[in-house]
Structure formats: C-alpha cells, structure tokens
Design a protein around this motif. Structure first.
Motif, mmCIF file in Angstrom:
data_model
loop_
_atom_site.group_PDB
_atom_site.id
_atom_site.type_symbol
_atom_site.label_atom_id
_atom_site.label_comp_id
_atom_site.label_asym_id
_atom_site.label_seq_id
_atom_site.Cartn_x
_atom_site.Cartn_y
_atom_site.Cartn_z
ATOM 1 N N ASN A 163 0.840 -1.047 -0.047
ATOM 2 C CA ASN A 163 0.087 -0.078 0.105
ATOM 3 C C ASN A 163 0.831 1.055 -0.086
ATOM 4 O O ASN A 163 0.513 2.220 0.167
ATOM 5 N N SER A 164 2.159 1.090 -0.036
ATOM 6 C CA SER A 164 3.121 2.358 -0.152
ATOM 7 C C SER A 164 3.159 2.758 -1.664
ATOM 8 O O SER A 164 3.412 2.263 -2.381
ATOM 9 N N ASP A 165 2.968 4.277 -1.647
ATOM 10 C CA ASP A 165 2.962 4.811 -3.018
ATOM 11 C C ASP A 165 4.340 4.993 -3.468
ATOM 12 O O ASP A 165 5.502 5.029 -2.627
ATOM 13 N N VAL A 166 4.629 5.198 -4.638
ATOM 14 C CA VAL A 166 5.963 5.244 -5.371
ATOM 15 C C VAL A 166 6.465 6.823 -4.967
ATOM 16 O O VAL A 166 5.643 7.707 -5.561
ATOM 17 N N SER A 167 7.485 6.917 -4.373
ATOM 18 C CA SER A 167 8.035 8.137 -3.931
ATOM 19 C C SER A 167 8.614 9.092 -5.363
ATOM 20 O O SER A 167 8.870 8.624 -6.508
ATOM 21 N N HIS A 168 8.262 10.529 -5.088
ATOM 22 C CA HIS A 168 8.278 11.488 -6.331
ATOM 23 C C HIS A 168 9.777 11.842 -6.554
ATOM 24 O O HIS A 168 10.276 11.923 -7.364
ATOM 25 N N ASN A 169 10.814 11.311 -5.314
ATOM 26 C CA ASN A 169 12.250 11.861 -5.191
ATOM 27 C C ASN A 169 12.967 10.592 -6.083
ATOM 28 O O ASN A 169 13.308 9.818 -5.045
ATOM 29 N N ARG A 170 13.120 10.901 -7.332
ATOM 30 C CA ARG A 170 13.500 9.888 -8.146
ATOM 31 C C ARG A 170 14.154 10.515 -9.131
ATOM 32 O O ARG A 170 14.089 11.560 -9.592
ATOM 33 N N TYR A 171 15.349 9.868 -9.798
ATOM 34 C CA TYR A 171 15.852 10.431 -10.866
ATOM 35 C C TYR A 171 15.243 10.112 -12.546
ATOM 36 O O TYR A 171 15.149 10.878 -13.109
ATOM 37 N N SER A 172 14.829 9.015 -12.384
ATOM 38 C CA SER A 172 14.142 8.761 -13.721
ATOM 39 C C SER A 172 12.558 8.475 -13.689
ATOM 40 O O SER A 172 12.263 7.923 -12.494
ATOM 41 N N TYR A 173 11.933 8.819 -14.655
ATOM 42 C CA TYR A 173 10.447 8.864 -14.650
ATOM 43 C C TYR A 173 9.832 7.515 -14.452
ATOM 44 O O TYR A 173 10.277 6.584 -15.185
ATOM 45 N N ASP A 174 8.687 7.491 -13.405
ATOM 46 C CA ASP A 174 8.327 6.024 -13.474
ATOM 47 C C ASP A 174 6.876 6.456 -12.815
ATOM 48 O O ASP A 174 6.406 7.495 -12.370
ATOM 49 N N VAL A 175 5.779 5.339 -13.143
ATOM 50 C CA VAL A 175 4.572 5.435 -12.656
ATOM 51 C C VAL A 175 4.271 5.810 -11.242
ATOM 52 O O VAL A 175 5.036 5.143 -10.406
ATOM 53 N N SER A 176 3.406 6.858 -11.007
ATOM 54 C CA SER A 176 3.593 7.107 -9.538
ATOM 55 C C SER A 176 2.135 7.490 -9.082
ATOM 56 O O SER A 176 1.181 6.781 -9.586
ATOM 57 N N TYR A 177 1.997 8.684 -8.356
ATOM 58 C CA TYR A 177 0.472 9.207 -7.867
ATOM 59 C C TYR A 177 0.720 10.601 -7.994
ATOM 60 O O TYR A 177 1.865 11.038 -8.181
ATOM 61 N N ILE A 178 -0.432 11.249 -7.885
ATOM 62 C CA ILE A 178 -0.499 12.661 -8.016
ATOM 63 C C ILE A 178 -1.958 12.941 -7.011
ATOM 64 O O ILE A 178 -2.862 12.222 -6.978
ATOM 65 N N ASP A 179 -1.673 14.091 -6.298
ATOM 66 C CA ASP A 179 -3.023 14.642 -5.784
ATOM 67 C C ASP A 179 -3.647 15.558 -6.634
ATOM 68 O O ASP A 179 -3.325 16.865 -6.572
ATOM 69 N N ASP A 226 -5.391 1.642 -4.858
ATOM 70 C CA ASP A 226 -6.819 1.727 -4.193
ATOM 71 C C ASP A 226 -7.860 0.541 -4.929
ATOM 72 O O ASP A 226 -8.575 0.142 -4.098
ATOM 73 N N THR A 227 -7.738 0.107 -5.966
ATOM 74 C CA THR A 227 -8.683 -1.012 -6.444
ATOM 75 C C THR A 227 -8.033 -2.204 -6.326
ATOM 76 O O THR A 227 -8.813 -3.376 -6.386
ATOM 77 N N LYS A 228 -6.864 -2.581 -5.784
ATOM 78 C CA LYS A 228 -6.068 -3.679 -5.563
ATOM 79 C C LYS A 228 -6.132 -4.510 -6.890
ATOM 80 O O LYS A 228 -5.883 -5.913 -6.940
ATOM 81 N N ASP A 229 -6.409 -3.804 -8.175
ATOM 82 C CA ASP A 229 -6.322 -4.581 -9.342
ATOM 83 C C ASP A 229 -4.999 -4.309 -10.089
ATOM 84 O O ASP A 229 -4.332 -3.356 -9.705
ATOM 85 N N ILE A 230 -4.819 -5.571 -10.950
ATOM 86 C CA ILE A 230 -3.455 -5.183 -11.800
ATOM 87 C C ILE A 230 -3.690 -4.858 -13.261
ATOM 88 O O ILE A 230 -4.265 -5.760 -13.804
ATOM 89 N N GLY A 231 -3.447 -3.868 -13.790
ATOM 90 C CA GLY A 231 -3.545 -3.449 -15.161
ATOM 91 C C GLY A 231 -2.285 -3.800 -15.787
ATOM 92 O O GLY A 231 -1.424 -4.649 -15.474
ATOM 93 N N SER A 232 -2.182 -3.268 -17.001
ATOM 94 C CA SER A 232 -1.088 -3.781 -17.655
ATOM 95 C C SER A 232 -0.359 -2.535 -18.333
ATOM 96 O O SER A 232 -1.061 -1.455 -18.712
ATOM 97 N N HIS A 233 0.864 -2.690 -18.927
ATOM 98 C CA HIS A 233 1.554 -1.826 -19.805
ATOM 99 C C HIS A 233 2.568 -2.353 -20.691
ATOM 100 O O HIS A 233 3.062 -3.444 -20.618
ATOM 101 N N HIS A 234 2.445 -1.833 -21.838
ATOM 102 C CA HIS A 234 3.652 -2.315 -22.854
ATOM 103 C C HIS A 234 4.151 -1.172 -23.738
ATOM 104 O O HIS A 234 3.703 -0.085 -23.875
#
Length: 384
Positions: A163-179, A226-234
C-alpha cells in the motif's frame, strides 16, 4: 640467485595485486543558469543562476565481480538525495554479463537518445535513461548482434508494503501518484511491477562509418493501490544510430500503451508519473518519434578541447480526440574543457511540462491553443 629471488618477489606481488579489488571513485558538481520565456519575474531579474546537482560515483571490480553505483544530491525542491543506479554484476566472459539491482532498462538507444542536458522527449514519460530494480543479462560486442534480456520486479521503490505509494524523489520517471484536487489524498495510485524487457541490435563498422540498428520491447503490470487490481503496460519500437567521423545521428520510433485499473472516478486515459519531487499526468497511449544530430569540432584554444553542435527534436503523438500533442526541440553547443563540460541549450517546447504551459497535464490532455515556449539554459559541470 639474488636476481632470481627478486624476480619471484615481483611476480608474487603482481599476482597478489590482481587479487585485490580495484576501486574507482568519481563524481560531478553542476550549476544551471536559466532564462525562461514564460516567467516574467525571472526575465525581469535577468534569469536565475542556481545549484543543479552533486553526485558521487563508485566502480569496483574484483576478478569477475563488479559493482557500479551513483548517488545524486539535488536541492530539496527537486527531490533531494537519490540513488540513480546501483547494481552488482558478474562477467561470464568477455561479452556476457549479468546485472542485479537498480540498473538501466534496455529500451531504445543507450546510454542516451539525446546529446543535450535536457534529454529527449521520451525521458519525460519514462522511456529514456530509465532505471528499475531487477536482473538483466547482456551480450555486448563491438560488432555483430547484441541483445539484452531483463526482468524488473518494480521501479526504484524506497518504501516497503503493497500500500506504499511510489516516491516522487527519483532520477528517472516512473509511474507514481498525484494529488489531483489538492485535498491531501493521493490519486492515480499505480506502480510498475513484474516487467519484462528485450532488446536486440546489430552493429556494423565499415571504414569511417559505424551503424547501429535495433528493436526493443517491454511488457509489465500496473498495480493500483486503491482498487487492488493489476492493469498492464507495454511498449515497443526501433532505432538507428550512425557515426561518421565527427557526425552522430540518432533516430527512434516507439509506441507505448498503459492500461491502469483505476477507480471509476479516475480517467483511464491518463496516469501519473513523477521524478525530481514533482508529479504530473501523462497520456496512457502515444507514439514517439525523435531525431538528434550532432557534429563535433576539435578545438585547441586554451583549455577547450572540442565543441559539439547539436539539434534534438522529439514529438509525442497522443491517441485520443481531446488530447493535444507535445513537441520539443533543443539546439545547443557542448563545450569540453578538460574536466569541465558546459551545455549551452536553447530549448523550445509546446505542451511540454518543463517548457512552459500547464505543468501537471501538458503531457496528458494538453492545450490545443498552446504556444511554443522557450528556455535558454547553461549547465556548467566539473566532472572528476
């Protein structure tokens, strides 16, 4: 007899010395001058000269085992301290290696699909110089076929727990969250998991010409907190790079598609990404085309050794009738003077979060009436 003993001592010392780890440390200190067309107060002050970054690099080799790590320290506003990369590797032979840890994702032209300080447009959606945590096998040669196969468990997560969100403090862009509505609660809470990557390229050297052509693909999951579901990306694409004497040309075409399992009140056509302490929204599906050209001129003027003139162009074609495309073009000069390297860039963008406009959704919906904005940037770095 004395000569024989002395010879044996030298040989013994050399063998023992080779059995010890070889450690190399390096780093850089960089500063930035910025003059932006969309910031009237800054223009009135004649721009800003500010601290960019300090980094420490460490490389260790011992027999067939190696380590490569880089830690960067930005200002608190841009994310503070962060590990760019950090992996342990093993050399099976001259051409085959394995890396375990936070290592570069084999996607597109490596190490960079760009010549400038700004990178190209793919970097801002996580598709250039990206680093994730996993295991990667590399077969690398100066000529002929090369390939990389990798499995990444997740991006550079720094907090335990599903349940921990991905930190915004990172060098390379990754999927994360936003308010998105500033209510103090995170939205679009996705994270990358279980990603497979494959890249193959062919290198051909003929006289002054060096060609490199390749293809790449990745497939992974997107876990929604939030949904506990797994989507996909390619994503997939191809590239070509040419070196001819002092000329370098890089071109790349790619497509990506992200299908997050967001809550019903969140738009599935966008997702959140973050780096340098700041998140924004990105279109879920798009095509990217880039072209970079550079020409290097040797110079013998005091400590200046070379000038590299370049122009890098990037185009983000979003899918969806209500999305406006994003553009980026940077013209500049790279000045090499010993350990000092300077980028002088004129960067222009349209619907580009870091080049004017609306930061949080320029790479998502954008603005059909957006204007080109520009930023004059000088980055001065001492590398040691």
């Amino acid at each position: 007899m004395k000569n024989q003993l002395w010879f044996l001592f030298i040989v013994s010392f050399a063998v023992n010395a080779q059995d010890k780890p070889v450690i190399k440390f390096g780093g850089a200190l960089r500063f930035n001058y910025i003059y932006a067309s969309w910031k009237p107060e800054q223009k009135q002050q004649g721009g800003d000269l500010m601290y960019d970054m300090f980094r420490i690099n460490a490389k260790v080799s011992y027999k067939k085992i190696r380590l490569n790590a880089e830690y960067r320290l930005y200002s608190d506003e841009f994310g503070g301290g962060m590990l760019k990369q950090g992996w342990v590797g093993y050399d099976f032979n001259e051409y085959d290696q394995i890396h375990i840890g936070l290592t570069q994702v084999p996607f597109g032209i490596q190490q960079y699909n760009s010549h400038k300080w700004f990178f190209n447009i793919g970097y801002y959606v996580g598709l250039e110089d990206d680093y994730d945590i996993g295991v990667k096998f590399l077969h690398q040669k100066e000529e002929g076929f090369n390939y990389q196969i990798a499995f990444f468990k997740n991006s550079e997560t720094i907090a335990f727990g599903g349940n921990s969100d991905v930190s915004h403090n990172r060098y390379s862009y990754d999927v994360s969250y936003i308010d998105i509505d500033n209510d103090g609660k995170p939205d679009y809470r996705n994270k990358e998991i279980n990603q497979l990557n494959f890249k193959v390229n062919y290198k051909l050297n003929h006289h002054d010409f060096k060609h490199q052509i390749g293809a790449f693909a990745q497939l992974g999951g997107l876990y929604n907190i939030d949904t506990k579901d797994i989507g996909s990306h390619h994503g997939y694409g191809m590239f070509y790079e040419l070196d001819y004497k002092r000329l370098n040309v890089k071109t790349e075409f790619l497509q990506y598609d992200k299908s997050p399992e967001n809550p019903e009140n969140e738009n599935s056509d966008v997702f959140a990404m973050a780096a340098y302490g700041a998140p924004y929204l990105v279109a879920s599906t798009a095509n990217i085309a880039t072209l970079g050209i550079a020409y290097t001129v040797p110079v013998t003027w005091k400590s200046v050794e070379s000038l590299q003139f370049y122009n890098d162009f990037g185009y983000l074609k979003k899918k969806g009738s209500y999305f406006s495309d994003s553009y980026m073009n940077v013209t500049g000069i790279g000045i090499s003077a010993g350990h000092l390297y300077t980028y002088i860039d004129f960067a222009a963008g349209k619907n580009h979060s870091w080049l004017g406009g609306n930061f949080f959704d320029d790479f998502a919906q954008g603005n059909p009436n957006a204007k080109w904005e520009a930023r004059f940037n000088i980055n001065i770095g001492y590398y040691f």
